[in-house]
Scaffold this motif. Structure first.
Motif, short mmCIF file in Angstrom:
data_model
loop_
_atom_site.label_atom_id
_atom_site.label_comp_id
_atom_site.label_asym_id
_atom_site.label_seq_id
_atom_site.Cartn_x
_atom_site.Cartn_y
_atom_site.Cartn_z
N GLY A 142 40.39 64.84 69.37
CA GLY A 142 39.60 66.05 69.57
C GLY A 142 38.13 65.82 69.26
O GLY A 142 37.27 66.57 69.70
N GLY A 168 39.78 65.15 74.06
CA GLY A 168 40.64 66.20 73.48
C GLY A 168 39.99 67.57 73.58
O GLY A 168 40.64 68.59 73.83
N ASP A 172 41.27 70.95 75.29
CA ASP A 172 41.32 72.22 74.54
C ASP A 172 40.48 73.31 75.20
O ASP A 172 40.92 74.46 75.33
N GLY A 185 45.84 70.35 74.54
CA GLY A 185 46.43 69.08 74.98
C GLY A 185 47.92 69.15 75.24
O GLY A 185 48.39 68.88 76.36
N ASP A 189 49.73 69.07 78.89
CA ASP A 189 50.66 67.95 79.07
C ASP A 189 52.00 68.45 79.63
O ASP A 189 52.51 67.93 80.62
N GLY A 276 44.89 61.90 68.74
CA GLY A 276 45.78 62.96 69.22
C GLY A 276 46.11 62.88 70.70
O GLY A 276 47.25 63.11 71.11
N ASN A 280 49.67 62.04 74.81
CA ASN A 280 49.82 62.58 76.17
C ASN A 280 50.78 61.74 77.03
O ASN A 280 50.58 60.53 77.20
O1 KG4 Z 1 43.62 63.11 66.39
P1 KG4 Z 1 43.74 64.58 66.36
O2 KG4 Z 1 44.96 65.19 65.75
O3 KG4 Z 1 42.54 65.25 65.62
C1 KG4 Z 1 41.24 64.84 65.72
O4 KG4 Z 1 40.57 65.29 66.70
O5 KG4 Z 1 40.80 64.03 64.86
O6 KG4 Z 1 43.58 65.06 67.88
C2 KG4 Z 1 43.66 66.40 68.24
C3 KG4 Z 1 43.46 66.48 69.74
C4 KG4 Z 1 43.37 67.89 70.27
O7 KG4 Z 1 42.25 67.98 71.14
C5 KG4 Z 1 44.68 68.08 71.04
O8 KG4 Z 1 44.59 68.97 72.12
C6 KG4 Z 1 44.94 66.66 71.51
O9 KG4 Z 1 44.56 65.85 70.41
N1 KG4 Z 1 46.35 66.42 71.86
C7 KG4 Z 1 46.75 66.13 73.12
C8 KG4 Z 1 48.17 66.05 73.07
N2 KG4 Z 1 48.57 66.27 71.79
C9 KG4 Z 1 47.43 66.49 71.07
N3 KG4 Z 1 46.05 65.96 74.24
C10 KG4 Z 1 46.74 65.68 75.37
N4 KG4 Z 1 48.10 65.60 75.41
C11 KG4 Z 1 48.84 65.77 74.30
N5 KG4 Z 1 50.16 65.70 74.35
#
Ligand code: KG4
Length: 340
Positions: A142, A168, A172, A185, A189, A276, A280
């Motif tokens: 994100g 991310g 979002d 996300g 997905d 994150g 996906n």
């Molecule tokens: O690494 P993370 O938990 O937090 C930081 O940003 O540090 O990443 C969160 C991001 C969010 O934007 C969320 O929408 C995305 O990861 N995310 C995904 C999926 N699961 C989480 N994006 C696409 N597909 C997914 N399955």
């Protein structure tokens, strides 16, 4: 003597603690914050308050599950940054206080380093498959979209990164724009899995070198939906699966385009992902396909280690601890990568 590391992560909206013994994970507890759901994004002030409430029970639970007493710890690793300053303050202050009270060393960890080392989280009974150095990591979350060259657990170089939104954030913000919910996300997905990825086409950025840009793709989707809705108010509802699939495919094309180029330029075939967005399904699938076609060795972190977690902080801290890194107690958290 066994080296036992407590890892603490509080950079955004997950409070997490993990215990690692000689590199093997004994526990990994995560308290995700639900308070942000109604706001369509993380509210920093609410995040730090929730971390304050969660940190003691989360750390206690991690130690209990691991069957480790606090005085058996060799060191306490914590996320110093980058992230939300108020959130980071909670984890950093807790680690410092615990280190002082127990007379144990503390080891600061860069959150990004945690993500790029996520493939080194060893678990009892799970076969070990770890990338060889040097490897490339597509770090997508994100807050970040980067291609990182990792030379050793403590040495890495950012080869390319986003000049505007993180991927991310694009997921979002578009999910919010389409009224689908937060975090976008996982929602996009799962809708994408039922749609046609080739039905719609969105503008792709043309950025030199290995850098990324995602704000244009987002605007392209926004204008397209706005124009179609003017013609048919039901357009979004009728086409949301295809919209999500096509939008997701565009983001994946952009991510993979630069990664392929980085692999060619560096001649590195050991490829990993982290962050994150590496959860996906479409991106994971494409990574495997591209890897097979290009003879890469691809390492995908388990989905539970893609989003923020303290297991990866404990692993990064363990590598640093073994290399002799000790952090002074007057350390302060930092919100930006540039300040690290
Ligand atoms: O690494 P993370 O938990 O937090 C930081 O940003 O540090 O990443 C969160 C991001 C969010 O934007 C969320 O929408 C995305 O990861 N995310 C995904 C999926 N699961 C989480 N994006 C696409 N597909 C997914 N399955």
């Amino acid at each position: 003597m066994a080296e036992i590391i407590l890892g603490i992560e509080s950079s955004c909206d997950d409070t997490s603690a993990a215990v690692l013994r000689d590199g093997v994970l004994l526990s990994n507890v995560i308290a995700s914050q639900q308070v942000h759901k109604d706001f369509g994004g993380v509210v920093p002030e609410l995040a730090s308050r929730a971390h304050e409430q969660n940190i003691v029970p989360v750390v206690s639970e991690a130690l209990r599950k691991a069957g480790i007493k606090a005085d058996e710890l060799s060191a306490i690793a914590f996320t110093r940054g980058p992230g939300l300053l108020g959130s980071l303050l909670v984890g950093t202050s807790f680690a410092k206080a615990l280190g002082l009270a127990l007379d144990k060393p503390i080891v600061m960890v860069n959150h990004l380093q945690g993500h790029i080392l996520a493939n080194f989280i060893r678990q009892e009974g799970v076969p070990v498959r770890e990338p060889q150095f040097p490897y490339l990591c597509l770090l997508v979350s994100g807050g970040n979209s980067q291609i990182v060259k990792v030379t050793s657990p403590l040495e890495y170089e950012i080869l390319g990164q986003t000049i505007d939104d993180a991927v991310g954030e694009a997921f979002d913000k578009c999910s919010k724009m389409l009224g689908l919910g937060y975090p976008g996300g996982p929602i996009i997905d799962s809708l994408a899995a039922q749609g046609d990825p080739d039905r719609f086409h969105f503008a792709k950025p043309n950025i030199p070198g290995l850098d990324y840009s995602f704000s244009g793709v987002k605007t392209s989707l926004l204008y397209f939906v706005r124009d179609e809705m003017a013609k048919d108010p039901q357009f979004l509802e009728k086409n949301k699966e295809d919209l999500c699939a096509s939008f997701q495919k565009t983001l994946i094309d952009v991510l993979m385009g630069k990664l392929v180029r980085a692999a060619k330029e560096t001649r590195i075939r050991e490829i990993t992902m982290g962050g994150g967005v590496s959860a996906n399904s479409g991106l994971r699938q494409r990574m495997l396909e591209e890897g097979a076609r290009r003879h890469w060795n691809v390492y995908l972190p388990e989905r539970k280690f893609t989003t923020d977690n303290a297991a990866m902080i404990a692993v990064a801290g363990w590598f640093a601890y073994k290399a002799g890194v000790r952090t002074p107690l007057d350390v302060a958290p930092v919100s930006r990568m540039a300040d690290f």
